[in-house]
Every structure is written in structure tokens, then in C-alpha cells.
Write a protein that holds these residues in place. Structure first.
Motif, PDB file in Angstrom:
ATOM      1  N   MET A  59       4.671   2.362  -4.230  1.00  0.00           N
ATOM      2  CA  MET A  59       4.223   2.949  -2.974  1.00  0.00           C
ATOM      3  C   MET A  59       3.784   1.916  -1.931  1.00  0.00           C
ATOM      4  O   MET A  59       3.879   2.156  -0.736  1.00  0.00           O
ATOM      5  CB  MET A  59       3.044   3.884  -3.270  1.00  0.00           C
ATOM      6  N   TYR A  60       3.273   0.777  -2.378  1.00  0.00           N
ATOM      7  CA  TYR A  60       2.685  -0.203  -1.470  1.00  0.00           C
ATOM      8  C   TYR A  60       3.449  -1.523  -1.497  1.00  0.00           C
ATOM      9  O   TYR A  60       3.873  -1.975  -2.552  1.00  0.00           O
ATOM     10  CB  TYR A  60       1.225  -0.473  -1.846  1.00  0.00           C
ATOM     11  N   ARG A  61       3.566  -2.121  -0.345  1.00  0.00           N
ATOM     12  CA  ARG A  61       4.193  -3.437  -0.238  1.00  0.00           C
ATOM     13  C   ARG A  61       3.281  -4.542  -0.747  1.00  0.00           C
ATOM     14  O   ARG A  61       3.727  -5.492  -1.362  1.00  0.00           O
ATOM     15  CB  ARG A  61       4.516  -3.702   1.239  1.00  0.00           C
ATOM     16  N   ASP A  62       2.007  -4.414  -0.433  1.00  0.00           N
ATOM     17  CA  ASP A  62       1.025  -5.442  -0.800  1.00  0.00           C
ATOM     18  C   ASP A  62       0.634  -5.273  -2.272  1.00  0.00           C
ATOM     19  O   ASP A  62      -0.272  -4.505  -2.610  1.00  0.00           O
ATOM     20  CB  ASP A  62      -0.195  -5.331   0.114  1.00  0.00           C
ATOM     21  N   GLN A  63       1.316  -5.978  -3.150  1.00  0.00           N
ATOM     22  CA  GLN A  63       1.102  -5.820  -4.585  1.00  0.00           C
ATOM     23  C   GLN A  63      -0.262  -6.343  -5.037  1.00  0.00           C
ATOM     24  O   GLN A  63      -0.813  -5.830  -6.007  1.00  0.00           O
ATOM     25  CB  GLN A  63       2.231  -6.493  -5.369  1.00  0.00           C
ATOM     26  N   ASP A  64      -0.823  -7.320  -4.333  1.00  0.00           N
ATOM     27  CA  ASP A  64      -2.173  -7.784  -4.678  1.00  0.00           C
ATOM     28  C   ASP A  64      -3.180  -6.653  -4.470  1.00  0.00           C
ATOM     29  O   ASP A  64      -4.066  -6.433  -5.300  1.00  0.00           O
ATOM     30  CB  ASP A  64      -2.580  -8.997  -3.836  1.00  0.00           C
ATOM     31  N   PHE A  65      -3.021  -5.932  -3.362  1.00  0.00           N
ATOM     32  CA  PHE A  65      -3.892  -4.789  -3.063  1.00  0.00           C
ATOM     33  C   PHE A  65      -3.772  -3.735  -4.164  1.00  0.00           C
ATOM     34  O   PHE A  65      -4.767  -3.234  -4.683  1.00  0.00           O
ATOM     35  CB  PHE A  65      -3.524  -4.198  -1.700  1.00  0.00           C
ATOM     36  N   VAL A  66      -2.536  -3.412  -4.530  1.00  0.00           N
ATOM     37  CA  VAL A  66      -2.300  -2.391  -5.547  1.00  0.00           C
ATOM     38  C   VAL A  66      -2.924  -2.806  -6.879  1.00  0.00           C
ATOM     39  O   VAL A  66      -3.568  -1.989  -7.553  1.00  0.00           O
ATOM     40  CB  VAL A  66      -0.788  -2.127  -5.737  1.00  0.00           C
ATOM     41  N   GLU A  67      -2.754  -4.051  -7.249  1.00  0.00           N
ATOM     42  CA  GLU A  67      -3.318  -4.505  -8.526  1.00  0.00           C
ATOM     43  C   GLU A  67      -4.846  -4.451  -8.508  1.00  0.00           C
ATOM     44  O   GLU A  67      -5.469  -4.144  -9.530  1.00  0.00           O
ATOM     45  CB  GLU A  67      -2.813  -5.900  -8.884  1.00  0.00           C
ATOM     46  N   ARG A  68      -5.448  -4.724  -7.349  1.00  0.00           N
ATOM     47  CA  ARG A  68      -6.913  -4.604  -7.246  1.00  0.00           C
ATOM     48  C   ARG A  68      -7.334  -3.137  -7.398  1.00  0.00           C
ATOM     49  O   ARG A  68      -8.330  -2.835  -8.059  1.00  0.00           O
ATOM     50  CB  ARG A  68      -7.414  -5.192  -5.928  1.00  0.00           C
ATOM     51  N   LEU A  69      -6.579  -2.220  -6.785  1.00  0.00           N
ATOM     52  CA  LEU A  69      -6.880  -0.790  -6.925  1.00  0.00           C
ATOM     53  C   LEU A  69      -6.760  -0.357  -8.377  1.00  0.00           C
ATOM     54  O   LEU A  69      -7.650   0.321  -8.910  1.00  0.00           O
ATOM     55  CB  LEU A  69      -5.896   0.051  -6.100  1.00  0.00           C
TER      56      LEU A  69
END
Length: 92
Positions: free
Chosen positions: A59-69
Motif C-alpha cells: 500500500m505504501y511507497r515508503d517502506q521504512d514508514f511501513v516497517e515502523r508501523l
């Protein structure tokens, strides 16, 4: 966090608000409170109180953000959706 609480108060099955609140509390180190929100979510939306890491990664381009979530949800006690086993490739 007050906006997430307000959204939950107005729409008790607002899953994004629960997820936001769980992640926020987890980031702040308030894991007991995050766990309590998970329990509220399970009451409000039985069967939907989980997440799919793979779906959010897509769903998200920013994989660092997704992994933090994902890490915050796991630490907060939000269960991960069980993935069905992959079917073996069909023989040709």
C-alpha cells in the motif's frame, strides 16, 4: 492521539483510528495502553482486529514508514493476519 480517540468515540469500528492509536501509544512506549486499545478494537470489530503486513507493504511507497508501523503494531499487541499457505505451482 485525541483525534484518534474522537474518531473511535464517534465510529466505534473505525479501524484506521484504532491502528493509529495503537502505533502512537507503542511508539511512546505505552505498550500496556496500546494493548488495551487492541482489546477494545477486538470488541468493536471482531475478526477485523488484525493487520496484514504484506498488504500494508504493498500500500505504501515508503517502506521504512511501513516497517515502523508494522513494528509498532506488533509491539502494541495487534495480531497479524494469518496468511493462507501458498498453493504449489500447477503442473503443466
Amino acid at each position: 492521539m485525541p483525534l484518534a480517540e474522537q474518531a473511535i468515540a464517534q465510529m466505534s469500528a473505525c479501524l484506521p483510528a484504532y491502528r493509529l492509536l495503537i502505533a502512537s501509544l507503542s511508539y511512546l512506549g505505552r505498550r500496556d495502553e496500546a494493548s488495551a486499545v487492541v482489546k477494545r478494537m477486538q470488541v468493536a470489530a471482531p475478526g477485523a482486529a488484525c493487520f496484514s503486513a504484506d498488504a500494508f507493504r504493498r500500500m505504501y511507497r515508503d517502506q521504512d514508514f511501513v516497517e515502523r508501523l508494522i513494528r509498532a503494531w506488533r509491539e502494541g499487541g495487534l495480531p497479524e493476519e494469518e496468511q493462507p499457505p501458498s498453493a504449489p505451482p500447477a503442473a503443466v
